[in-house]
Design a protein around this motif. Structure first.
Motif, PDB file in Angstrom:
ATOM      1  N   THR A  44      -0.582   3.325  11.261  1.00 52.07           N
ATOM      2  CA  THR A  44      -1.707   2.494  10.834  1.00 52.07           C
ATOM      3  C   THR A  44      -1.324   1.042  11.096  1.00 52.07           C
ATOM      4  O   THR A  44      -0.154   0.733  11.328  1.00 52.07           O
ATOM      5  N   GLN A  45      -2.296   0.175  11.036  1.00 51.16           N
ATOM      6  CA  GLN A  45      -2.010  -1.240  11.234  1.00 51.16           C
ATOM      7  C   GLN A  45      -0.986  -1.705  10.212  1.00 51.16           C
ATOM      8  O   GLN A  45      -0.092  -2.493  10.526  1.00 51.16           O
ATOM      9  N   ASP A  46      -1.134  -1.221   9.013  1.00 49.18           N
ATOM     10  CA  ASP A  46      -0.235  -1.638   7.950  1.00 49.18           C
ATOM     11  C   ASP A  46       1.195  -1.188   8.221  1.00 49.18           C
ATOM     12  O   ASP A  46       2.136  -1.969   8.083  1.00 49.18           O
ATOM     13  N   GLU A  47       1.341   0.062   8.614  1.00 45.80           N
ATOM     14  CA  GLU A  47       2.690   0.556   8.900  1.00 45.80           C
ATOM     15  C   GLU A  47       3.318  -0.200  10.059  1.00 45.80           C
ATOM     16  O   GLU A  47       4.488  -0.612  10.009  1.00 45.80           O
ATOM     17  N   LEU A  48       2.524  -0.391  11.089  1.00 46.55           N
ATOM     18  CA  LEU A  48       3.010  -1.124  12.250  1.00 46.55           C
ATOM     19  C   LEU A  48       3.420  -2.526  11.851  1.00 46.55           C
ATOM     20  O   LEU A  48       4.496  -3.016  12.232  1.00 46.55           O
ATOM     21  N   ALA A  49       2.575  -3.153  11.060  1.00 45.11           N
ATOM     22  CA  ALA A  49       2.850  -4.520  10.607  1.00 45.11           C
ATOM     23  C   ALA A  49       4.203  -4.585   9.903  1.00 45.11           C
ATOM     24  O   ALA A  49       5.020  -5.461  10.184  1.00 45.11           O
ATOM     25  N   ARG A  50       4.433  -3.641   8.996  1.00 45.79           N
ATOM     26  CA  ARG A  50       5.696  -3.636   8.269  1.00 45.79           C
ATOM     27  C   ARG A  50       6.866  -3.515   9.228  1.00 45.79           C
ATOM     28  O   ARG A  50       7.863  -4.226   9.110  1.00 45.79           O
ATOM     29  N   ARG A  51       6.744  -2.623  10.192  1.00 48.89           N
ATOM     30  CA  ARG A  51       7.845  -2.456  11.162  1.00 48.89           C
ATOM     31  C   ARG A  51       8.102  -3.731  11.957  1.00 48.89           C
ATOM     32  O   ARG A  51       9.215  -3.993  12.384  1.00 48.89           O
TER      33      ARG A  51
END
Lengths: 92, 92
Positions: A44-51
């Motif tokens: 998700t955008q959120d997961e990607l963002a965190r990475r």
DNA sequence: TTGATTGTTATCATATGGGATAACTTTTAG
DNA sequence: CTAAAAGTTATCCCATATGATAACAATCAA
């Protein structure tokens, strides 16, 4: 040929129109590449963002287009999706 | 295996070293791509700069590396050399 | 050597990419 | 329907990419 096709061809006689169209097409392709990477990674955008060490809002901004990201940002995006990125040029 | 190779392998055990090495290698390749485009086009930095609507000093800066150019800048560079640019990703 | 061409470096000004936060809309699952 | 998850939008702030100018170094031909 369809009427629509005909109109399109007529419009393309105008270099301005042609150029604008090409620019848009390029941007769609560009964004599509980003989305392909992220969906391939199942993120998700959120997961990607965190990475990537950033916020989902920034990812959205990227994927909505209209910006001019740095090469570094693109690479980090790709890496976060588990890919390597490379540029290559080919005759116009 | 040469002594040098051996040292290299030992050094690569250190993830820090490895990462730094890869980053440098990537940058070399990156710059090489730029140079290949410009030489293929048979342009000097000055000529290229004029086509891009900028100054030769800025081209030099780009080609010396250590910066993080935008996708737009890279495309303008490529176009000025008569090429199209595309990104593609491939499994890490 | 000398002058011209090409490339490099330093420096300043400015525009903008990208981080952070928060509120909002859309989509999806129960 | 309703709550949670996913995505979008607006805003602020700061670091830096890039434009501009000028002086310098390196390369090459006459």
């Amino acid at each position: 040929m369809s009427k629509l096709q005909h109109l399109k061809e007529r419009a393309f006689q105008n270099p301005e129109v042609r150029h604008e169209y090409d620019a848009l097409a390029e941007e769609f392709e560009f964004i599509d590449t980003l989305l392909k990477m992220r969906t391939a990674a199942g993120l998700t955008q959120d997961e990607l963002a965190r990475r990537m060490g950033t916020q989902k809002s920034n990812i959205s901004r990227l994927e909505k287009g209209g910006t001019n990201p740095s090469w570094g940002t693109l690479k980090r995006y790709a890496h976060a999706c588990g890919f390597e990125l490379s540029i290559d040029f080919h005759g116009a």
